[in-house]
Design an enzyme around this catalytic site. Structure first.
Site, mmCIF file in Angstrom:
data_model
loop_
_atom_site.group_PDB
_atom_site.id
_atom_site.type_symbol
_atom_site.label_atom_id
_atom_site.label_comp_id
_atom_site.label_asym_id
_atom_site.label_seq_id
_atom_site.Cartn_x
_atom_site.Cartn_y
_atom_site.Cartn_z
ATOM 1 N N HIS A 157 0.342 -2.571 -14.202
ATOM 2 C CA HIS A 157 0.461 -2.963 -12.792
ATOM 3 C C HIS A 157 -0.403 -2.014 -11.953
ATOM 4 O O HIS A 157 -0.485 -0.830 -12.235
ATOM 5 C CB HIS A 157 1.922 -2.887 -12.350
ATOM 6 N N CYS A 200 6.906 -6.524 -8.596
ATOM 7 C CA CYS A 200 5.637 -6.242 -9.279
ATOM 8 C C CYS A 200 5.694 -6.536 -10.778
ATOM 9 O O CYS A 200 4.652 -6.653 -11.433
ATOM 10 C CB CYS A 200 5.225 -4.795 -9.059
ATOM 11 N N ASN A 240 -2.541 -3.230 -4.213
ATOM 12 C CA ASN A 240 -1.345 -3.654 -4.947
ATOM 13 C C ASN A 240 -0.972 -5.070 -4.494
ATOM 14 O O ASN A 240 -0.654 -5.288 -3.332
ATOM 15 C CB ASN A 240 -0.211 -2.660 -4.628
HETATM 16 O O1 UT7 Z 1 4.322 -1.604 -6.715
HETATM 17 C C1 UT7 Z 1 5.249 -0.947 -7.508
HETATM 18 C C2 UT7 Z 1 6.011 0.118 -6.833
HETATM 19 N N1 UT7 Z 1 5.214 0.985 -5.992
HETATM 20 C C3 UT7 Z 1 4.831 2.166 -6.414
HETATM 21 O O2 UT7 Z 1 5.021 2.503 -7.561
HETATM 22 C C4 UT7 Z 1 4.212 3.063 -5.385
HETATM 23 C C5 UT7 Z 1 4.415 4.487 -5.792
HETATM 24 N N2 UT7 Z 1 4.062 5.477 -4.751
HETATM 25 C C6 UT7 Z 1 2.793 5.760 -4.386
HETATM 26 O O3 UT7 Z 1 1.846 5.148 -4.841
HETATM 27 C C7 UT7 Z 1 2.584 6.923 -3.454
HETATM 28 O O4 UT7 Z 1 3.803 7.612 -3.270
HETATM 29 C C8 UT7 Z 1 2.009 6.520 -2.058
HETATM 30 C C9 UT7 Z 1 0.563 6.092 -2.193
HETATM 31 C C10 UT7 Z 1 2.838 5.430 -1.456
HETATM 32 C C11 UT7 Z 1 2.030 7.748 -1.122
HETATM 33 O O5 UT7 Z 1 1.307 8.816 -1.686
HETATM 34 P P1 UT7 Z 1 1.925 10.276 -1.706
HETATM 35 O O6 UT7 Z 1 0.918 11.158 -2.302
HETATM 36 O O7 UT7 Z 1 3.259 10.169 -2.370
HETATM 37 O O8 UT7 Z 1 2.020 10.593 -0.162
HETATM 38 P P2 UT7 Z 1 3.312 10.990 0.690
HETATM 39 O O9 UT7 Z 1 4.116 9.774 0.975
HETATM 40 O O10 UT7 Z 1 3.993 12.167 0.072
HETATM 41 O O11 UT7 Z 1 2.635 11.471 2.034
HETATM 42 C C12 UT7 Z 1 1.837 12.656 2.062
HETATM 43 C C13 UT7 Z 1 1.309 12.812 3.468
HETATM 44 C C14 UT7 Z 1 2.374 12.710 4.558
HETATM 45 O O12 UT7 Z 1 2.056 13.627 5.565
HETATM 46 P P3 UT7 Z 1 2.861 15.029 5.697
HETATM 47 O O13 UT7 Z 1 4.294 14.641 5.913
HETATM 48 O O14 UT7 Z 1 2.632 15.729 4.396
HETATM 49 O O15 UT7 Z 1 2.213 15.666 6.882
HETATM 50 C C15 UT7 Z 1 2.184 11.310 5.089
HETATM 51 O O16 UT7 Z 1 2.588 11.192 6.441
HETATM 52 O O17 UT7 Z 1 0.348 11.797 3.750
HETATM 53 C C16 UT7 Z 1 0.700 11.133 4.971
HETATM 54 N N3 UT7 Z 1 0.279 9.750 4.882
HETATM 55 C C17 UT7 Z 1 -0.942 9.318 5.232
HETATM 56 N N4 UT7 Z 1 -1.997 9.974 5.723
HETATM 57 C C18 UT7 Z 1 -3.098 9.245 5.961
HETATM 58 C C19 UT7 Z 1 1.000 8.685 4.423
HETATM 59 N N5 UT7 Z 1 0.256 7.576 4.496
HETATM 60 C C20 UT7 Z 1 -0.945 7.948 4.985
HETATM 61 C C21 UT7 Z 1 -2.131 7.243 5.266
HETATM 62 N N6 UT7 Z 1 -3.173 7.931 5.754
HETATM 63 N N7 UT7 Z 1 -2.250 5.925 5.073
#
Ligand code: UT7
Length: 326
Positions: A252, A113, A282
């Site tokens: 980014h 990125c 992204n």
């Molecule tokens: O490009 C440069 C590098 N990339 C980044 O910098 C990305 C950085 N990270 C992020 O943007 C975020 O961490 C994400 C958008 C990837 C994820 O968001 P989050 O708030 O950190 O969610 P999480 O991974 O902690 O997941 C929270 C919950 C989980 O459920 P439980 O375990 O709490 O029951 C996931 O299973 O959300 C669930 N979940 C979803 N639910 C609905 C994960 N993906 C989805 C989805 N739809 N698409």
């Protein structure tokens, strides 16, 4: 002191759009989750057969036309991509052929990125030393080709696109400074494990899904905010420009919550930060390139303004560039 200035910008987004409601039919997700957790509403996805060099070609042609520079006058082409047409030849070589840029030296940059910021810094160095005069840099990605469309934690995040910039030598303004950094100890936070020399493609690697992006989103999130703030501050310090003088930050576009946190910690107003993540998701190296192009198209950048690019991604890699627009 000689530097490099951007004299033409271009972008290309493949026509097909994939909305959050389309994704609701593919995996267990919701428009509400995607919007609140990431800020993304839709993304563009290529039709079969379109590769990174095809997207790059359209973006580059627009940038060259706006620059008023012929492809035969290019000395250098750098393509930043993690989804090259092939492992080799480089996507920059394919692009050279598409553009008939016969006199250009060509290579790819693999800095995920932060690829566009890395490529911009390389081109700036070649130009400011007098080694080359005109350069084309492109961030081009077909992330849909390495996305696991059954993994809801990643497939909602990414999109395809390309952004291009033409640079030429200048004796005033242009790029004022850059800061680049890396941390290879956290490579597994964002990785495409298969298809390289460690895990050459085989039935087994395909069965294990190693040809798809793997991401530790939470870990990345925490580091991204801190590193992006630090990178912008370091680049601004090198340029001797105070944060208050920044007209536009081009961050980014990985997550709206990361962008908002960076905005707050740098004490910028939302008007000083360009955001287009809702439309495109992204797009890795293409994100900064397209955001810069759109900020210019929307006349949010004028002559004399200080612009800061700020990116972070898999590697880990990060970087920031300070430009006085002329
Ligand atoms: O490009 C440069 C590098 N990339 C980044 O910098 C990305 C950085 N990270 C992020 O943007 C975020 O961490 C994400 C958008 C990837 C994820 O968001 P989050 O708030 O950190 O969610 P999480 O991974 O902690 O997941 C929270 C919950 C989980 O459920 P439980 O375990 O709490 O029951 C996931 O299973 O959300 C669930 N979940 C979803 N639910 C609905 C994960 N993906 C989805 C989805 N739809 N698409």
């Amino acid at each position: 002191m000689r530097s490099a200035k951007i004299v033409g910008l271009g972008k290309y987004l493949p026509p097909r759009k994939l909305t959050n409601s389309d994704l609701e039919k593919m995996v267990e997700t919701s428009d509400d989750w995607i919007t609140t957790r990431t800020g993304i509403k839709k993304r563009h996805i290529v039709e079969k057969g379109m590769s990174a060099s095809t997207l790059a070609k359209y973006a580059a042609r627009q940038a060259l036309k706006r620059a008023g520079i012929k492809s035969s006058d290019l000395d250098l082409i750098i393509v930043a991509t993690i989804t090259p047409d092939t492992q080799f030849p480089s996507t920059a070589c394919y692009l050279q052929n598409h553009l008939h840029a016969r006199h250009a030296a060509c290579f790819d940059v693999s800095a995920a990125c932060a690829g566009f910021v890395y490529a911009l810094t390389c081109a700036w160095q070649f130009i400011s030393t007098g080694f080359y005069k005109n350069a084309l840099i492109v961030g081009s990605e077909v992330l849909s080709s390495i996305t696991d469309w059954q993994d809801r934690s990643t497939c909602v995040l990414f999109g395809d696109g390309a952004g291009a910039a033409v640079l030429t030598s200048t004796s005033r303004g242009g790029i004022l400074s850059a800061y680049l950094g890396s941390d290879g100890s956290k490579g597994d936070f964002l990785i495409l494990p298969g298809g390289g020399s460690r895990f050459p493609s085989s039935h087994e690697t395909i069965d294990q899904g190693l040809h798809h992006i793997k991401m530790k989103g939470n870990e990345l999130f925490r580091i991204a905010v801190r590193i992006m703030v630090q990178a912008a501050k370091k680049a601004l310090k090198k340029a001797k420009v105070p944060v208050r003088d920044v007209k536009m930050l081009i961050p980014h576009q990985a997550n709206i919550r990361i962008i908002n946190a960076v905005t707050k910690r740098l004490k910028l107003t939302p008007e000083q930060v360009y955001v287009n993540i809702a439309r495109y998701g992204n797009m890795s190296s293409a994100s900064s390139a397209i955001a810069l192009c759109e900020a210019w198209e929307e006349e949010k950048i004028s002559r004399g303004d200080v612009i800061v690019l700020d990116a972070f991604g898999g590697g880990l890699v990060w970087g920031s560039t300070v430009i006085r627009w002329i």
